[in-house]
Design a protein around this motif. Structure first.
Motif, PDB file in Angstrom:
ATOM      1  N   PHE A   1       1.319  -1.125   0.004  1.00 50.66           N
ATOM      2  CA  PHE A   1       0.337   0.250   0.103  1.00 50.66           C
ATOM      3  C   PHE A   1       0.712   1.621   0.005  1.00 50.66           C
ATOM      4  CE2 PHE A   1      -1.998   3.236   2.828  1.00 50.66           C
ATOM      5  CZ  PHE A   1      -3.571   3.657   1.943  1.00 50.66           C
ATOM      6  N   ILE A   2       0.975   2.227  -0.710  1.00 51.45           N
ATOM      7  CA  ILE A   2       1.218   3.385  -0.976  1.00 51.45           C
ATOM      8  C   ILE A   2       0.422   4.598  -0.539  1.00 51.45           C
ATOM      9  CG2 ILE A   2       2.384   5.381  -2.652  1.00 51.45           C
ATOM     10  CD1 ILE A   2       4.534   2.291  -2.225  1.00 51.45           C
ATOM     11  N   ASN A   3       0.828   4.962   0.899  1.00 51.49           N
ATOM     12  CA  ASN A   3       0.089   6.252   1.381  1.00 51.49           C
ATOM     13  C   ASN A   3      -0.230   6.887   0.819  1.00 51.49           C
ATOM     14  OD1 ASN A   3       0.176   7.415   3.750  1.00 51.49           O
ATOM     15  ND2 ASN A   3       2.042   8.366   3.443  1.00 51.49           N
ATOM     16  N   THR A   4       0.724   7.761  -0.384  1.00 50.47           N
ATOM     17  CA  THR A   4       0.113   8.535  -1.572  1.00 50.47           C
ATOM     18  C   THR A   4      -0.799   8.441  -1.927  1.00 50.47           C
ATOM     19  OG1 THR A   4       2.301   8.265  -2.692  1.00 50.47           O
ATOM     20  CG2 THR A   4       2.401  10.498  -1.075  1.00 50.47           C
ATOM     21  N   GLY A   5      -1.021   6.735  -2.822  1.00 53.92           N
ATOM     22  CA  GLY A   5      -2.674   6.959  -3.339  1.00 53.92           C
ATOM     23  C   GLY A   5      -1.915   6.091  -4.604  1.00 53.92           C
ATOM     24  N   ILE A   6      -3.143   5.996  -5.529  1.00 57.32           N
ATOM     25  CA  ILE A   6      -2.130   5.219  -6.982  1.00 57.32           C
ATOM     26  C   ILE A   6      -2.026   6.391  -8.184  1.00 57.32           C
ATOM     27  CG2 ILE A   6      -2.815   3.406  -8.894  1.00 57.32           C
ATOM     28  CD1 ILE A   6      -4.119   1.960  -6.607  1.00 57.32           C
ATOM     29  N   ARG A   7      -1.425   6.601  -7.787  1.00 53.02           N
ATOM     30  CA  ARG A   7      -0.600   8.205  -8.690  1.00 53.02           C
ATOM     31  C   ARG A   7       0.122   7.516  -9.904  1.00 53.02           C
ATOM     32  NH1 ARG A   7      -3.819  12.802  -6.024  1.00 53.02           N
ATOM     33  NH2 ARG A   7      -4.271  11.432  -4.326  1.00 53.02           N
ATOM     34  N   ASP A   8      -0.450   8.529 -11.254  1.00 58.83           N
ATOM     35  CA  ASP A   8       1.007   8.163 -12.476  1.00 58.83           C
ATOM     36  C   ASP A   8       2.336   8.691 -12.265  1.00 58.83           C
ATOM     37  OD1 ASP A   8       2.093   7.312 -14.764  1.00 58.83           O
ATOM     38  OD2 ASP A   8       0.099   8.945 -15.685  1.00 58.83           O
ATOM     39  N   ASN A   9       2.791   8.512 -10.887  1.00 58.72           N
ATOM     40  CA  ASN A   9       4.361   9.398 -11.472  1.00 58.72           C
ATOM     41  C   ASN A   9       5.339   8.407 -10.702  1.00 58.72           C
ATOM     42  OD1 ASN A   9       4.269   8.086  -9.011  1.00 58.72           O
ATOM     43  ND2 ASN A   9       3.502  10.551  -7.622  1.00 58.72           N
ATOM     44  N   ALA A  10       6.586   8.849 -11.462  1.00 60.21           N
ATOM     45  CA  ALA A  10       7.339   8.097 -11.370  1.00 60.21           C
ATOM     46  C   ALA A  10       7.420   7.214  -9.730  1.00 60.21           C
ATOM     47  CB  ALA A  10       8.688   8.672 -11.351  1.00 60.21           C
ATOM     48  N   TYR A  11       7.174   7.608  -9.467  1.00 61.09           N
ATOM     49  CA  TYR A  11       7.490   7.127  -7.166  1.00 61.09           C
ATOM     50  C   TYR A  11       6.663   6.085  -7.146  1.00 61.09           C
ATOM     51  CZ  TYR A  11       6.291   6.184  -2.387  1.00 61.09           C
ATOM     52  OH  TYR A  11       5.741   5.741  -1.115  1.00 61.09           O
ATOM     53  N   TYR A  12       5.367   6.355  -7.844  1.00 62.31           N
ATOM     54  CA  TYR A  12       4.413   4.892  -7.850  1.00 62.31           C
ATOM     55  C   TYR A  12       4.698   3.960  -8.129  1.00 62.31           C
ATOM     56  CZ  TYR A  12       0.386   1.916  -7.595  1.00 62.31           C
ATOM     57  OH  TYR A  12      -0.321   1.264  -7.420  1.00 62.31           O
ATOM     58  N   TRP A  13       5.382   4.039  -9.527  1.00 65.96           N
ATOM     59  CA  TRP A  13       5.178   3.061 -10.548  1.00 65.96           C
ATOM     60  C   TRP A  13       7.227   2.268 -10.081  1.00 65.96           C
ATOM     61  CZ3 TRP A  13       1.155   1.836 -12.588  1.00 65.96           C
ATOM     62  CH2 TRP A  13       0.580   1.965 -13.352  1.00 65.96           C
ATOM     63  N   ASN A  14       7.713   3.043  -9.945  1.00 66.27           N
ATOM     64  CA  ASN A  14       8.551   2.572  -9.350  1.00 66.27           C
ATOM     65  C   ASN A  14       8.841   1.519  -8.088  1.00 66.27           C
ATOM     66  OD1 ASN A  14      11.722   2.567  -9.136  1.00 66.27           O
ATOM     67  ND2 ASN A  14      12.589   3.978  -7.423  1.00 66.27           N
ATOM     68  N   GLU A  15       7.605   1.835  -6.885  1.00 65.75           N
ATOM     69  CA  GLU A  15       6.768   1.478  -5.548  1.00 65.75           C
ATOM     70  C   GLU A  15       6.926   0.361  -6.432  1.00 65.75           C
ATOM     71  OE1 GLU A  15       8.566   1.780  -2.707  1.00 65.75           O
ATOM     72  OE2 GLU A  15       9.390   3.171  -3.129  1.00 65.75           O
ATOM     73  N   LEU A  16       5.960   0.161  -7.696  1.00 72.57           N
ATOM     74  CA  LEU A  16       4.922  -1.278  -7.957  1.00 72.57           C
ATOM     75  C   LEU A  16       5.973  -2.280  -8.394  1.00 72.57           C
ATOM     76  CD1 LEU A  16       2.094  -2.664  -8.465  1.00 72.57           C
ATOM     77  CD2 LEU A  16       2.160  -1.473 -10.882  1.00 72.57           C
ATOM     78  N   VAL A  17       6.301  -1.789  -9.001  1.00 66.32           N
ATOM     79  CA  VAL A  17       8.387  -3.114 -10.083  1.00 66.32           C
ATOM     80  C   VAL A  17       9.162  -3.011  -8.670  1.00 66.32           C
ATOM     81  CG1 VAL A  17       9.201  -2.583 -11.654  1.00 66.32           C
ATOM     82  CG2 VAL A  17       7.546  -1.812 -12.395  1.00 66.32           C
TER      83      VAL A  17
END
Ligand SMILES: Cc1ncc(COP(=O)(O)O)c(C=O)c1O
Length: 485
Positions: A224-240
């Motif tokens: 779970f990413i605290n800042t939510g499901i966003r289209d930014n580098a941070y989200y995609w990086n954490e998902l991978v």
């Protein structure tokens, strides 16, 4: 000159919108005539429009179904509702009309689950995903649920001790998940979330504590990413990063077959809100497909735990502008008949934005104002920092009441604001109205709770009122102390 409030909205946004329309100069929200609502029940007032909950669940299920088809995704999708965003029975009953699952975060949530099962609202086969840091009462309750036969209860391990505690309390074998502690965004004051277990420690944790434990079957990785499901580098990086852990673990743990991507879908917080939900889900499934293919492991079933997205857009709050205080030649304070701190605590605590619009007088001239709450706290205000732009409202007129609405306030505000409890400066909690549709599609209204009264608050404070229950003193402690002496 175009100086009416309606002109301002017309020039700034596309209006009307799906849920916001005008009838004469009065605002309607999902066809609810808000002026009539406030005339009937009075202000301040909170309301919940229940059909929006089912509508949002259906939207999300549909986006996932499309994405599964488009990506030829081999796993299934399961929608869970994150109860902590609003625990009310009317909310749970509405969510459960949609064949969904539940995510819990603390001990008493399990009592709610048991009640829902007893009432025939929650199926025995539904998943109950138990997040949160687990101590005695929560462990005991989870164990009771599983021991009573709810096999699809999946405690998500948040710290190293939980497996032993659960193994002691649960009679038979049971399923578990592990929560990955995500790395926080670089601007955050911590590196790693306190929730869950660090990326690097997951595989060793499995090897040391789970692999040879015959009672435990690891089914799920939770992220779970605290800042939510966003289209930014941070989200995609954490998902991978999370997917890499999934594939590594899957190779040594055949029972692992599910990935929980948590909550974090945004909701509409402005008339200019734009978010491509379908694109985000397509891309998440695409990333999972790619990573699993590269690692040559089957893709996981997907679980989500949307809280705000499920209930946020069902809620609203209406206040009357009581008075205008002009403190200098630039600042006009419109005072509402309640408190932002207590009724919309996120506006104060995390500067959260909600859609704010007047309920009436859209054909009147507008002015720029600040909005103040009734407590004596200087932080009890709502201004342009929270509300994307400066706040404009129809001009204050002493003899023409002005009502304003805050919309999409249905998640977290009641529990964080301490619903039914003490309120800052004892400004009473507003009444709450439930709005639904009957079988013919007509709107129905029900007063769920009246405005708090003086005796409600005095009774909590320990004053003897007719309402307060006579307290019995606990003499057993004294007896024990005297006998020990
Ligand atoms: C584990 C977990 N799942 C789901 C949610 C729900 O998040 P949201 O309300 O943003 O959908 C939260 C919120 O804190 C959470 O901690």
């Amino acid at each position: 000159m175009n100086n009416k409030y309606i002109d301002l909205i017309d020039q700034t946004y596309f209006f009307p919108q799906e849920e916001f329309t005008l009838e004469n100069e009065h605002l309607k929200f999902h066809d609810i005539p808000l002026k009539v609502l406030v005339e009937k029940y009075g202000s301040p007032l909170k309301f919940t429009y229940l059909p929006k909950i089912s509508e949002n669940i259906a939207r999300a299920k549909n986006w996932f179904a499309n994405a599964i088809e488009k990506n030829d995704y081999k796993g299934k999708y399961h929608y869970c509702y994150c109860t902590k965003s609003s625990h009310f029975q009317h909310i749970l009953h509405e969510t459960l009309k949609n064949d969904i699952h539940i995510e819990t975060s603390s001990a008493f949530d399990i009592n709610i689950v048991e009640q829902l099962k007893k009432d025939g609202k929650l199926k025995d086969s539904a998943y109950v995903i138990c997040n949160g840091f687990k101590r005695e009462q929560y462990i005991e309750n989870i164990a009771r649920l599983i021991n009573n036969g709810h096999k699809n209860c999946i405690p998500i391990i948040d710290n190293y001790e939980e497996i032993d505690l659960l193994s002691d309390a649960i009679e038979d074998t049971f399923k578990i998940g592990i929560r990955i502690a995500s790395e926080e965004e670089p601007k955050f004051e911590f590196y790693t979330s306190r929730l869950g277990i660090g990326y690097k420690n997951i595989v060793p944790f499995y090897e040391n504590q789970i692999k040879d434990n015959d009672k435990v079957e690891l089914k799920m990785l939770h992220f779970f990413i605290n800042t939510g499901i966003r289209d930014n580098a941070y989200y995609w990086n954490e998902l991978v990063k999370c997917l890499k852990v999934y594939t590594r673990l899957k190779k040594i743990c055949p029972s692992l077959d599910s990935l929980n991507i948590g909550g974090g879908f945004p909701i509409k917080n402005s008339l200019a809100f734009e978010y491509d939900y379908q694109y985000m889900i397509d891309e998440i499934l695409n990333q999972i497909n790619i990573t699993c293919q590269e690692a040559d492991v089957p893709v996981p079933h997907i679980f989500t735990e949307f809280g705000s997205f499920t209930v946020g857009e069902s809620g609203g709050a209406i206040y009357e502008i009581l008075y205008q205080k002009q403190q200098n030649d630039r600042e006009k304070w419109n005072m509402i008949d309640s408190s932002f701190i207590t009724t919309l605590p996120d506006t104060w605590a995390i500067n959260k934005r909600f859609i704010m619009l007047p309920i009436n007088r859209w054909n009147d001239e507008y002015e720029r104002v600040l909005l103040g709450g009734l407590t004596c706290d200087s932080d009890d205000y709502y201004n342009s920092e929270q509300n994307m732009n400066a706040i404009y409202l129809p001009k204050y007129k002493r003899d023409k009441p002005l009502y304003i609405g805050f919309f999409n306030t249905g998640a977290y505000q009641e529990t964080i604001g301490g619903y039914g409890g003490l309120q800052h400066c004892l400004i009473p909690q507003p009444k709450h109205v439930l709005i639904d549709k009957d079988a013919d599609g007509n709107l129905t209204y029900e007063l769920f709770s009246p405005q708090q009264k003086a005796e409600d608050l005095l009774s909590i404070l320990g004053y003897e009122t007719e309402k307060s229950v006579k307290k019995t003193s606990d003499t057993s402690i004294n007896n024990k102390i005297t006998s020990n002496v």
